[in-house]
Each structure stands twice: as structure tokens, then as C-alpha cells.
Motif scaffolding. Structure first.
Motif, PDB file in Angstrom:
ATOM      1  N   THR A 172       2.229   1.694   7.640  1.00 51.36           N
ATOM      2  CA  THR A 172       2.456   2.445   6.278  1.00 51.36           C
ATOM      3  C   THR A 172       0.905   2.490   5.650  1.00 51.36           C
ATOM      4  OG1 THR A 172       2.370   0.425   5.112  1.00 51.36           O
ATOM      5  CG2 THR A 172       4.356   1.325   5.734  1.00 51.36           C
TER       6      THR A 172
ATOM      7  N   GLY B  52      -1.304   4.827   8.293  1.00 52.32           N
ATOM      8  CA  GLY B  52      -0.910   6.330   8.472  1.00 52.32           C
ATOM      9  C   GLY B  52      -1.439   7.049   7.436  1.00 52.32           C
ATOM     10  N   SER B  53      -1.386   6.735   6.113  1.00 49.71           N
ATOM     11  CA  SER B  53      -1.740   7.601   5.246  1.00 49.71           C
ATOM     12  C   SER B  53      -3.208   7.734   4.796  1.00 49.71           C
ATOM     13  CB  SER B  53      -0.875   7.315   3.987  1.00 49.71           C
ATOM     14  OG  SER B  53      -1.336   5.818   3.535  1.00 49.71           O
TER      15      SER B  53
ATOM     16  N   THR C 144      -8.075   0.120   3.708  1.00 54.71           N
ATOM     17  CA  THR C 144      -6.361   0.359   3.676  1.00 54.71           C
ATOM     18  C   THR C 144      -5.468  -0.944   3.750  1.00 54.71           C
ATOM     19  OG1 THR C 144      -6.752   0.385   6.104  1.00 54.71           O
ATOM     20  CG2 THR C 144      -6.919   2.538   5.100  1.00 54.71           C
TER      21      THR C 144
ATOM     22  N   THR D  90      -2.174   3.452  13.907  1.00 51.51           N
ATOM     23  CA  THR D  90      -2.272   4.663  13.144  1.00 51.51           C
ATOM     24  C   THR D  90      -1.935   5.928  13.998  1.00 51.51           C
ATOM     25  OG1 THR D  90      -4.421   4.663  13.551  1.00 51.51           O
ATOM     26  CG2 THR D  90      -3.830   3.568  11.611  1.00 51.51           C
TER      27      THR D  90
ATOM     28  N   ASP E 193       0.248   7.706  14.990  1.00 51.90           N
ATOM     29  CA  ASP E 193       1.555   8.109  14.979  1.00 51.90           C
ATOM     30  C   ASP E 193       1.934   9.683  14.985  1.00 51.90           C
ATOM     31  OD1 ASP E 193       1.590   7.001  11.508  1.00 51.90           O
ATOM     32  OD2 ASP E 193       0.625   8.445  12.772  1.00 51.90           O
TER      33      ASP E 193
ATOM     34  N   ASN F 276       7.747   7.343  16.955  1.00 53.73           N
ATOM     35  CA  ASN F 276       6.773   6.395  16.377  1.00 53.73           C
ATOM     36  C   ASN F 276       6.721   5.200  17.025  1.00 53.73           C
ATOM     37  OD1 ASN F 276       4.675   5.595  14.760  1.00 53.73           O
ATOM     38  ND2 ASN F 276       5.729   5.916  12.822  1.00 53.73           N
TER      39      ASN F 276
ATOM     40  N   THR G  81       8.299   4.494   7.554  1.00 52.90           N
ATOM     41  CA  THR G  81       7.723   3.500   7.199  1.00 52.90           C
ATOM     42  C   THR G  81       6.388   3.537   6.630  1.00 52.90           C
ATOM     43  OG1 THR G  81       6.233   3.286   9.349  1.00 52.90           O
ATOM     44  CG2 THR G  81       8.397   2.003   9.234  1.00 52.90           C
ATOM     45  N   ASP G  82       6.157   4.813   6.020  1.00 55.54           N
ATOM     46  CA  ASP G  82       5.147   4.978   5.029  1.00 55.54           C
ATOM     47  C   ASP G  82       5.586   4.614   3.555  1.00 55.54           C
ATOM     48  OD1 ASP G  82       5.241   8.598   4.026  1.00 55.54           O
ATOM     49  OD2 ASP G  82       6.744   7.303   5.074  1.00 55.54           O
ATOM     50  N   SER G  83       4.357   4.442   2.871  1.00 52.77           N
ATOM     51  CA  SER G  83       4.409   3.753   1.678  1.00 52.77           C
ATOM     52  C   SER G  83       5.509   4.565   0.611  1.00 52.77           C
ATOM     53  CB  SER G  83       3.360   3.551   0.890  1.00 52.77           C
ATOM     54  OG  SER G  83       2.671   4.776   0.585  1.00 52.77           O
ATOM     55  N   HIS G  84       5.275   5.821   0.755  1.00 51.35           N
ATOM     56  CA  HIS G  84       6.160   6.455  -0.021  1.00 51.35           C
ATOM     57  C   HIS G  84       7.696   6.573   0.269  1.00 51.35           C
ATOM     58  CE1 HIS G  84       3.032   8.721  -2.057  1.00 51.35           C
ATOM     59  NE2 HIS G  84       2.409   8.661  -0.858  1.00 51.35           N
ATOM     60  N   SER G  85       8.101   6.526   1.474  1.00 52.21           N
ATOM     61  CA  SER G  85       9.237   6.258   1.986  1.00 52.21           C
ATOM     62  C   SER G  85       9.853   4.736   1.591  1.00 52.21           C
ATOM     63  CB  SER G  85       9.506   6.379   3.432  1.00 52.21           C
ATOM     64  OG  SER G  85       8.945   7.708   3.713  1.00 52.21           O
TER      65      SER G  85
END
Lengths: 140, 369
Positions: free
Chosen positions: B7, B10-11, B122, B142, B144, B163, B209-213
Motif C-alpha cells: 500500500t 505502490g502509491s 513512504t 512496489t 506491482d 500482483n 491493497t492500496d490505502s484508498h481501497s
């Protein structure tokens, strides 16, 4: 015990205020406009007592009290002058308009406050039913 | 462990800190010396990198437009640097014995410095004494995205798989490589212990699995919990499934309750107001119990602002019957601010006595309960 205490307090304040609101009007042979005004007063008193019992921490209670105290008293209590045009078609928008102060909440808060509001409203209905039943039994 | 790494890593944009690499390269050389204990058994990626045409490799290493390519190259470059034996690095800046140009090596140092640079911001939970190994562990997932099919990437992992597969393959490769060094495994366990309080939402296999999701999933779960609570609250709503139907039922319930309050207020207004009422008799004649509803979140109730002492109740009790014939102006005036009772008049005494008796009766009721 705390639940019964809060219910009793609600009953207490509601009955006192209803008595209070009723005494401001004339007697049973009142003309219908006076009856209407009287019922509005009773409703205001009931909602105000309910909001006060629910406390300042609740958003709907705060909104209700604000609306009750800032509105001119010849207006009807639950009528809104201007409906918010946004999100009026979906269910959440409906619920938002139904709950006092629900226009500014997000969905989570809206649902939580709705749960508490339903609690308080159902208790309020029970209290008012009890009072009116008592009066009707006294009259008859 | 992998979730949070994915998370946070990746962003973040990769290639945005390409200005202060000159200062970092010195520090990088020092840290490379600490890395030399790792056995060089997986140097194939570096050789693969070297087998590329030099222009293509440089282009791959350059490419600032696609961050994914930068990440992938960064990753592979890490492998390369770690696996290159020591004599090459002793002659790092002057003449290299590798059959490649020196510009590629400079790119390599830059990219690794970049990777080392962007990782502490990060992952804020990393302690400051973390070595390059740990940062490499953090940096590896990262990669991904699979938007850059090149032969370099195929050495590390398949670019077209999803991923999690990619990450598991990476982990396998890392474990295979890091058998000799106990330092890396210690770092991983340390990382696991640190990540535990941060991950509240579990991501299953195949979920984003990113933070927004993750935040969105947490919000949805919260809404579902509230909805379930409301469903228990509204009668006859348990059997309904579907959010829209449940919301419809809730709306109908609230509307009916509000209408009931309105109707009851009208009914109360129609009742003869001269009737004195007693709370005790109300509660005695009440069929359905008022107190059956529970208030789980209700705050402590507001008591009356001023209640006379108990001794005055009998004194004021006879005035209770004068409720209907009290002074109208006083009541009408005080009605609009009935939260502050400061009665100067005589007519409010009966009201206070009513409140007092009501509270006393309620106290009696509480004792009975």
C-alpha cells in the motif's frame, strides 16, 4: 437502570412540558385554529424535551434544538422552507431530509444518528401515548 | 507484512527526487560496503541487464515518464548491486571491469540512491537504523504493475501475472537469496512486529491493497454494521435483504414515528387541559411498559434546572389543581424559553410543584424497579 432513568426523565420533562403547553391555550371548546396552535405548541414541547434528554452530544438533537429555538414560532415545526436539491432521489437523501441536521452528515454518522433518533422517537411516542391515554381515561 | 508494503510503496511516485543524488552517492558507496557479505549467486539479472544493448538499458533506466519502469529497474538494479562482488565496487567510480559503459553504472547508483531516498517517507514506521537491506525489502513489492514488458522484468517476475503472484515470487526469490544472511530475516520479523498495529483491515487474496481501497473497505464495513444495527431496531426489518429495501423500511419507520408524534400532540391538544394528571397513575394505568426500550448510547439525562426541596411538596400540592386557571400571560411568555425557569411570579409555583411531584414519583418508581 440508566435506561429507565433516561426514559423516566424523558417522561418527566415531556409530561411537565405538555402540561405547560396545554395550559397556555384555552379549554376544550376552542376554535380549530387555536387547537392547531396548541397542538403545535405541544409538539414543540415534546420535541424539545426529547432533544434535551438525548443530550448535546447527538447531532440530531443539536439540530432539532437549533431549529426549534431559531424558528419563528408561528411556523410549523417540522416543515422545511427550502428542500435541499442535492441527492433528493436516493434513499440516503430521503433519510437525510428526514433526520434533523442530516444534510451535513456523512453516511456513517447519518446511520448512527438515525438509530439513536429512532430510539428516542419510539420512546417519545410511548410517553405521549401514555399521557393521552391517561387523559382520555380521566375524561371518560 | 506484504499488504502494507504494497500500500505504501505502490502509491508513491518514484522518479521525483532526481535532483539531490550527488550527495547521496557518497553515502551509497559506504552502505554498499556493508552489503558485501551477501553471497553472489543471483547475478543473472545483472548480466541480463548487461546483455541488453546499452542504449536500451539506459533508456530503461532513464524513463521518467513511467514510474513502473523505474521501479522495476530499480528493483533489478538492487539485485545487481547486491550481487556484484566486492572488487567491482572497490573500483566503483573509476574504471570498471564490467563490459559496459560507466554511464549505466552511474544510473545504477542514482536509482538505488533514489530507492533508498524515497523509502523512509513512504513507510514512516521504519526505525532510523534500518539498513539498506530492510529498505530493499520494502522496496521490492512496489513493482506491482505490468505495463512494461521487457526482458529485464521477466527475469524478476512475470509481468503479466497479478500482483500477489508477483510478490510471492519475489518473496521466494528473496528468501532463496537471503538464506546466508540472518540480518534480513531479523529485519523481516522486526517489520512484522511493527506492522501489526497498523493493519486493521485484512485484504484477502486478489483484493486491492492500496490505502484508498483499504479505507473504502473499512468504511463499507462500518456502514454495514450500522445498517445491521438499524435493521435490528426497526421492527419487521430483519427478513428484508438489500440495502435499498432496508433503507426504505427505515425511512418509513421514522416517518411513521414522526407522524405519530404529530397525531399524539393533536390528540393531547384536544384533551381537556384542566384535568390534573399524576405520573404515578399514568404509570399504574399503563399497559405496555415504557421502559422496555434500551438506550445504549444515550447520554446522561438532563435534570430539571431547579427543583424545589422535598419539604415544599406538600405545601405546593394543593395548587396543583389550579393548572388550568393560571395566569395565561405568564405561561405564554415563559413557553418560548422553557429551558430556563426563573419564576418570579406566583403562578409558576404550581408548575414547579408538578415537576417536583413528578420527579418524586419517578424516584419511587425507580425504587420499585
Amino acid at each position: 437502570m440508566a435506561n429507565s432513568k433516561s426514559a423516566i426523565t424523558l417522561l418527566n420533562s415531556t409530561s411537565s412540558r405538555l402540561c405547560f403547553a396545554r395550559t397556555s391555550a384555552t379549554f376544550a371548546s376552542a376554535p380549530p385554529d387555536q387547537l392547531k396552535r396548541q397542538s403545535r405548541r405541544i409538539k414543540m414541547a415534546a420535541y424539545s424535551s426529547m432533544a434535551r434528554v438525548a443530550g448535546r452530544r447527538r447531532a440530531w438533537a443539536r439540530a432539532l434544538l437549533f431549529r426549534l429555538h431559531t424558528r419563528p414560532r408561528h411556523k410549523t415545526l417540522m416543515r422545511r422552507k427550502r428542500r435541499p436539491s442535492t441527492s433528493s432521489d436516493d434513499m440516503v437523501g430521503k433519510l437525510r431530509r428526514l433526520l434533523p441536521g442530516g444534510e451535513t452528515m456523512d453516511v456513517c454518522t447519518l446511520l448512527e444518528e438515525t438509530a439513536n433518533y429512532i430510539h428516542c422517537l419510539s420512546t417519545q411516542v410511548k410517553v405521549m401515548k401514555a399521557i393521552s391515554n391517561h387523559h382520555l381515561s380521566k375524561v371518560n | 507484512m506484504e499488504i502494507k508494503v504494497g500500500t505504501v510503496g505502490g502509491s508513491s511516485p518514484i522518479g521525483r527526487q532526481s535532483d539531490d543524488t550527488g550527495l547521496e552517492s557518497l553515502q551509497f558507496c559506504e552502505e554498499i560496503q556493508g552489503l558485501m557479505t551477501i553471497p553472489a549467486e543471483n547475478a543473472s539479472s545483472f548480466t541480463a541487464l548487461l546483455e541488453l544493448p546499452a542504449t536500451q538499458a539506459l533508456e530503461l533506466l532513464h524513463s521518467p515518464d513511467s514510474a513502473t519502469a523505474a521501479v522495476v529497474n530499480d528493483d533489478s538494479v538492487h539485485h545487481c548491486i547486491k550481487d556484484v562482488p566486492k572488487p567491482y565496487f572497490s573500483a566503483f567510480n573509476c574504471n570498471l571491469t564490467f563490459p559496459t559503459n560507466s554511464g549505466l553504472i552511474e544510473r545504477v547508483t542514482k536509482l538505488s540512491v533514489l530507492a533508498k531516498e524515497h523509502s523512509p517517507e513512504t513507510t514512516s514506521s521504519v526505525p532510523l537504523n534500518s539498513s539498506v537491506n530492510l529498505e530493499k525489502v520494502k522496496n521490492e513489492p512496489t513493482t506491482d504493475t505490468d505495463s512494461n514488458p521487457n526482458p529485464l522484468q521477466t527475469l524478476i517476475s512475470d509481468p503479466t501475472v497479478e500482483n500477489t503472484n508477483q510478490r510471492s515470487a519475489k518473496r521466494k526469490e528473496r528468501e532463496k537469496k537471503g538464506r546466508g544472511s540472518t540480518k534480513k530475516s531479523k529485519n523481516e520479523s522486526n517489520e512484522d512486529a511493527e506492522k501489526l498495529p497498523y493493519v486493521h483491515v485484512r485484504a484477502r487474496r486478489g483484493q486491492a491493497t492500496d490505502s484508498h481501497s483499504l479505507a473504502e473497505r473499512a468504511r463499507r464495513e462500518k456502514i454495514n454494521a450500522r445498517m445491521k444495527l438499524l435493521q435490528e431496531l426497526v421492527p419487521g426489518c430483519n427478513k428484508i435483504s438489500g440495502t435499498a429495501l432496508v433503507l426504505d423500511e427505515i425511512i418509513n419507520h421514522v416517518q411513521s414515528l414522526q407522524r405519530q408524534v404529530e397525531f399524539l400532540s393533536m390528540r393531547l391538544a384536544a384533551v381537556n387541559p384542566r384535568v390534573d394528571f399524576n405520573i404515578e397513575s399514568i404509570l399504574a394505568t399503563e399497559n405496555e411498559p415504557i421502559l422496555e426500550s434500551n438506550f445504549p448510547t444515550m447520554v446522561s439525562p438532563l435534570m430539571w434546572p431547579e427543583i424545589p426541596v422535598n419539604g415544599t411538596r406538600q405545601q405546593y400540592q394543593p395548587q396543583w389543581h389550579f393548572d388550568g386557571s393560571v395566569n395565561h400571560q405568564g405561561w405564554a411568555r415563559d413557553e418560548h424559553n422553557h429551558h430556563n425557569f426563573s419564576p418570579p411570579e406566583n403562578s409558576l409555583l404550581s408548575y414547579d410543584s408538578s415537576a417536583n411531584s413528578a420527579s418524586l414519583h419517578s424516584n419511587q418508581l425507580k425504587m420499585e424497579l
